[in-house]
Write an enzyme that holds these catalytic residues in place. Structure first.
Site, short mmCIF file in Angstrom:
data_model
loop_
_atom_site.label_atom_id
_atom_site.label_comp_id
_atom_site.label_asym_id
_atom_site.label_seq_id
_atom_site.Cartn_x
_atom_site.Cartn_y
_atom_site.Cartn_z
N CYS A 121 26.66 -1.12 -9.37
CA CYS A 121 26.17 0.17 -8.89
C CYS A 121 26.29 0.23 -7.37
O CYS A 121 26.35 -0.79 -6.69
CB CYS A 121 24.73 0.40 -9.32
N CYS A 173 22.34 3.19 -14.40
CA CYS A 173 21.72 1.89 -14.15
C CYS A 173 20.63 1.66 -15.20
O CYS A 173 20.45 2.48 -16.10
CB CYS A 173 21.15 1.86 -12.73
N LYS A 193 24.13 0.92 -0.34
CA LYS A 193 23.57 -0.27 0.32
C LYS A 193 23.72 -0.21 1.84
O LYS A 193 24.71 0.28 2.36
CB LYS A 193 24.26 -1.53 -0.22
N ASP A 245 25.53 -8.65 -15.53
CA ASP A 245 25.43 -7.65 -14.45
C ASP A 245 25.83 -8.25 -13.11
O ASP A 245 25.34 -9.32 -12.73
CB ASP A 245 24.00 -7.13 -14.35
N TRP A 266 20.60 -11.43 -4.24
CA TRP A 266 19.26 -10.85 -4.28
C TRP A 266 18.17 -11.91 -4.24
O TRP A 266 17.03 -11.65 -4.58
CB TRP A 266 19.12 -9.96 -5.51
N HIS A 284 17.92 6.96 -10.75
CA HIS A 284 17.07 6.78 -9.57
C HIS A 284 16.33 8.06 -9.21
O HIS A 284 15.58 8.10 -8.24
CB HIS A 284 17.90 6.29 -8.38
N GLU A 286 0.81 -1.21 0.00
CA GLU A 286 0.00 0.00 0.00
C GLU A 286 0.85 1.27 0.00
O GLU A 286 0.50 2.27 -0.65
CB GLU A 286 -0.92 0.03 1.23
N LEU A 287 1.96 1.23 0.74
CA LEU A 287 2.79 2.43 0.83
C LEU A 287 3.43 2.76 -0.51
O LEU A 287 3.49 3.91 -0.93
CB LEU A 287 3.87 2.26 1.90
N LYS A 288 3.94 1.75 -1.20
CA LYS A 288 4.53 1.95 -2.52
C LYS A 288 3.54 2.65 -3.45
O LYS A 288 3.86 3.66 -4.09
CB LYS A 288 4.94 0.60 -3.12
#
Length: 766
Positions: A656, A739, A118, A612, A574, A707, A16-18
């Site tokens: 990155c 990126c 990060k 990558d 990831w 970004h 919901e926040l996104k």
């Protein structure tokens, strides 16, 4: 015995926040509505933890973008380029906050975003604080106090969570010479004391200070700062119950420091460093309570109740029940919200699902461990123990996990499997046949994934459209992207990756040994959420994964089309990785699968292939003593993936958010023909490492920040390229964004890339 939680996911169970943040940025929802979504998530999180039975519940673990940025705003650590200007335009404090994170480009203003990097060795990104000599701090935002009061009004007593003063400074970056950021500790501490004064006026009992830097190597000055800070806090607030939270590693050489600070509760991570329990207990004075981080806050496997109960019993035997708490290892922001949302058995089979626990289930595990230690555990708790043991036994013997052919292939690897045929100087001569210009332009790989493109994929997955119809849509979109790249005169093209979801998930979906959640979203940065694959078994590639669309795109153009792959270390980092064998073993299995794909792309006529590896740096162990072992197998895994091709095939990699100085020789050992890196937010600072090292291969320093939604001018990119040319020979330089462009809109992407191509042409003509 009490239970505590260090932090809970703030994105909402359905992201919901996104959605609300992105709608707000697009002017499709109001400020009031966005605030309400945030409030709803906080209230649901607090209520859930209270009902589950957590004794000490966190507040201020919610964030609209990033918890480090929250602290920067709270402390008035606002770079001058934002200060007052945006507020004078009639915007809110939250608009200022988002501008710091994302940049600001409207109403005649063009302000660049703060740097992002990060969070330790996780895939979470934080906004890097900017520090200046003799910087003054003041209480600018009262979020920490407000959220504690908000919970109290609901009848829920919480512990505010703050990043500790020392860790906050160490997370930042000096933006001018002549001082060390830790020198600002005396300027910063009064703001903490002000916040604590206000919290105590609201009758706060516990405050959690996150000090993860206590698990890293510290200088003498940094160690002294810890002693100074906590003595001053204790002197000012003698009755405050201070929880000092450490995580991601063991205390090791900071053990004496941490255990002698004037604190009330010390939290340690027994998932990442179970071996530290005895030494910590022996070092504790007889006043400090020990919080045991037993439930893994960074992975999705069920807790081993038997193992955890043994550790708890060991602690109780030496400290007594009143001095032992139970908790997750770290904040749960690194895991998905609720396993109950996984109802699609096609994605996540019941056999695999029984081995998993998401954030809500981890909260329940913490409480169950406490219940099992009661004199007479309830029938419910005992049943949970029985089911836990059954799931553990099933996982150990499951036929899904082990593939002997994969194990044999890993065992058969020899030295030549991780080396190109010839060294780079000889390859470079052969690669001149690619006929590329100076300042070769390219992109990192992906183009915008519009709502329309995403809807095609969703319809295909749910069966609303046929595979033929889906392929036709993707082919049309790919052809449009290829044609547009030719029109703006990019040199090396990409197919756009319209058929792909996430850069790791796409590959995992086609590899054996992977499982997928439907709603297992985890915050990566801001509103960016990812759904990490689950590596549960031995990894192999049953068929080609990218050849079809790459070869199709190449057939549409006479220019070179880059094959786009994700590297083995990044797929490992990831994903949620199996914990029943060494990570290096799993990484090598993935490397062999990617190697097969590289070879097939070459056979299909693709002469430039990008593998990558943005996660190489983040995978480093937190202590330098452990680095070399990791780098040995990580670099070897990349080389295995890249070394099956002829010299004429040019291998690229992309990284990155990496500080390269201390591992530059390892980056060179990867032996990629071309490396592209993020450098625009740091104004090319990262290139110094490559220049000082005399990096021999070719390099593409990113010339604009993808970004941020702002579109840089050509002159800005030319300026950055001139800075790059000053330290790197121009024969080695490529021109590219920082990126991939998947998260950007087409309008800004087109404008930015046109400016980028023209900047490269201007450099050629200089």
């Amino acid at each position: 015995m009490l239970t505590q939680n260090l932090g809970y996911p703030r994105i909402g169970s359905q992201r919901e926040l996104k959605k609300s943040c992105e709608n707000y940025w697009a002017a499709q929802t109001t400020y009031k509505n966005l605030l309400q979504v945030g409030k709803n998530i906080r209230h649901e999180n607090w209520q859930l933890q209270k009902e589950a039975g957590i004794d000490i519940i966190p507040s201020n673990d919610f964030s609209f973008y990033d918890q480090v940025l929250d602290h920067s705003l709270s402390f008035g650590a606002i770079p001058k380029r934002y200060n007052e200007v945006i507020l004078k335009k009639g915007n809110t404090e939250l608009d200022l906050y988002f501008a710091m994170a994302r940049g600001y480009q409207k109403e005649g203003l063009d302000i660049v975003a703060m740097e992002m990097t990060k969070w330790f060795d996780t895939n979470y990104h934080y906004i890097v604080p900017e520090f200046y000599k003799d910087q003054h701090f003041k209480l600018f935002s009262t979020k920490i106090i407000d959220e504690y009061y908000e919970a109290k009004q609901l009848g829920i007593v919480t512990k505010p969570v703050l990043i500790g003063p020392v860790s906050y400074l160490l997370l930042g970056k000096e933006k001018e010479a002549g001082f060390e950021k830790i020198d600002l500790i005396k300027n910063l501490l009064p703001v903490y004391l002000d916040i604590l004064t206000r919290l105590i006026a609201l009758e706060v009992e516990y405050v959690q200070f996150d000090e993860p830097f206590l698990t890293l190597d510290l200088t003498v000055k940094e160690q002294q700062a810890f002693t100074f800070v906590y003595k001053e806090i204790r002197k000012a607030f003698p009755h405050l119950k201070i929880i000092l939270a450490t995580y991601f590693e063991g205390l090791e050489n900071n053990l004496a420091l941490a255990t002698t600070l004037p604190i009330s509760i010390l939290h340690i991570d027994l998932v990442r460093a179970p071996q530290q329990l005895n030494t910590v207990i022996e070092a504790l004075n007889d006043q400090i309570i020990l919080s045991l981080g037993l439930v893994d806050g960074r992975n999705i496997w069920k807790n081993d109740f038997e193992q955890s109960l043994n550790l708890i019993a060991q602690a109780i035997a030496q400290l007594g029940e009143d001095r032992v708490w139970i908790a997750p290892s770290c904040s749960l922001i690194h895991v998905p919200v609720d396993l109950a949302n996984e109802t699609n058995e096609k994605n996540l089979t019941p056999e695999v699902k029984q081995w998993l626990a998401f954030a809500k289930q981890k909260i329940e595990e913490v409480v169950t461990l406490k219940n099992l230690l009661e004199n007479q555990p309830s029938a419910i708790a005992l049943k949970k123990l029985e089911l836990n043991q059954l799931a553990k036994q099933n996982r150990a013997t499951s036929q899904l996990i082990h593939n002997q052919l994969v194990k044999n292939r890993v065992a058969a690897i020899v030295e030549k499997d991780s080396s190109r045929i010839n060294k780079f100087p000889e390859r470079k001569i052969k690669q001149q046949a690619l006929n590329l210009p100076a300042y070769t332009t390219t992109t990192i790989g992906s183009f915008p994934q519009t709502p329309e493109v995403r809807s095609w994929r969703a319809k295909f997955k749910n069966g609303s459209i046929s595979s033929e119809a889906y392929d036709e849509l993707i082919a049309t979109e790919t052809a449009k992207a290829v044609k547009w790249q030719e029109e703006i005169d990019l040199d090396v093209l990409v197919h756009g990756e319209f058929e792909r979801n996430d850069m790791v998930e796409y590959f995992g979906e086609q590899l054996n040994g992977f499982a997928f959640s439907k709603n297992g979203w985890v915050q990566s940065y801001g509103s960016r959420c990812v759904k990490p694959p689950i590596i549960f078994g031995d990894v192999s590639r049953p068929h080609a994964m990218t050849v079809k669309w790459t070869a199709y795109a190449q057939s549409l153009t006479s220019k070179h089309m880059k094959g786009m792959l994700t590297g083995p270390v990044t797929i490992l980092q990831w994903s949620f990785v199996r914990n029943d064998q060494p990570r290096s073993e799993t990484c090598t299995q993935i490397a062999l699968a990617i190697r097969d794909e590289v070879v097939d792309l070459e056979k299909a006529g693709i002469k430039i292939i990008q593998i990558d590896e943005p996660a190489i740096r983040e995978g480093l162990p937190l202590r330098k003593l452990d680095w070399q072992n990791y780098l040995n197998w990580a670099v070897k895994a990349f080389r295995i993936a890249a070394s099956g091709v002829q010299d004429e095939t040019q291998i690229h990699t992309h990284m990155c958010y990496s500080e390269f100085n201390d591992i530059i020789h390892n980056i060179a050992e990867m032996d990629a023909d071309v490396i592209t890196i993020e450098t625009s937010r740091s104004q090319m600072e990262l290139l110094d490492a490559f220049a000082n090292f005399k990096y021999p291969n070719e390099i593409g320093p990113g010339v604009y920040d993808i970004h941020s939604p702002r579109v840089p001018k050509r002159a800005e990119m030319v300026h950055l390229l001139k800075k790059a040319k000053a330290v790197i020979p121009e024969a080695q330089l490529w021109v590219n964004p920082d990126c991939g462009l998947k998260t950007r809109g087409w309008d800004e992407t087109k404008r930015a890339l046109i400016e980028m191509v023209e900047a490269a042409k201007e450099m050629r003509n200089n």
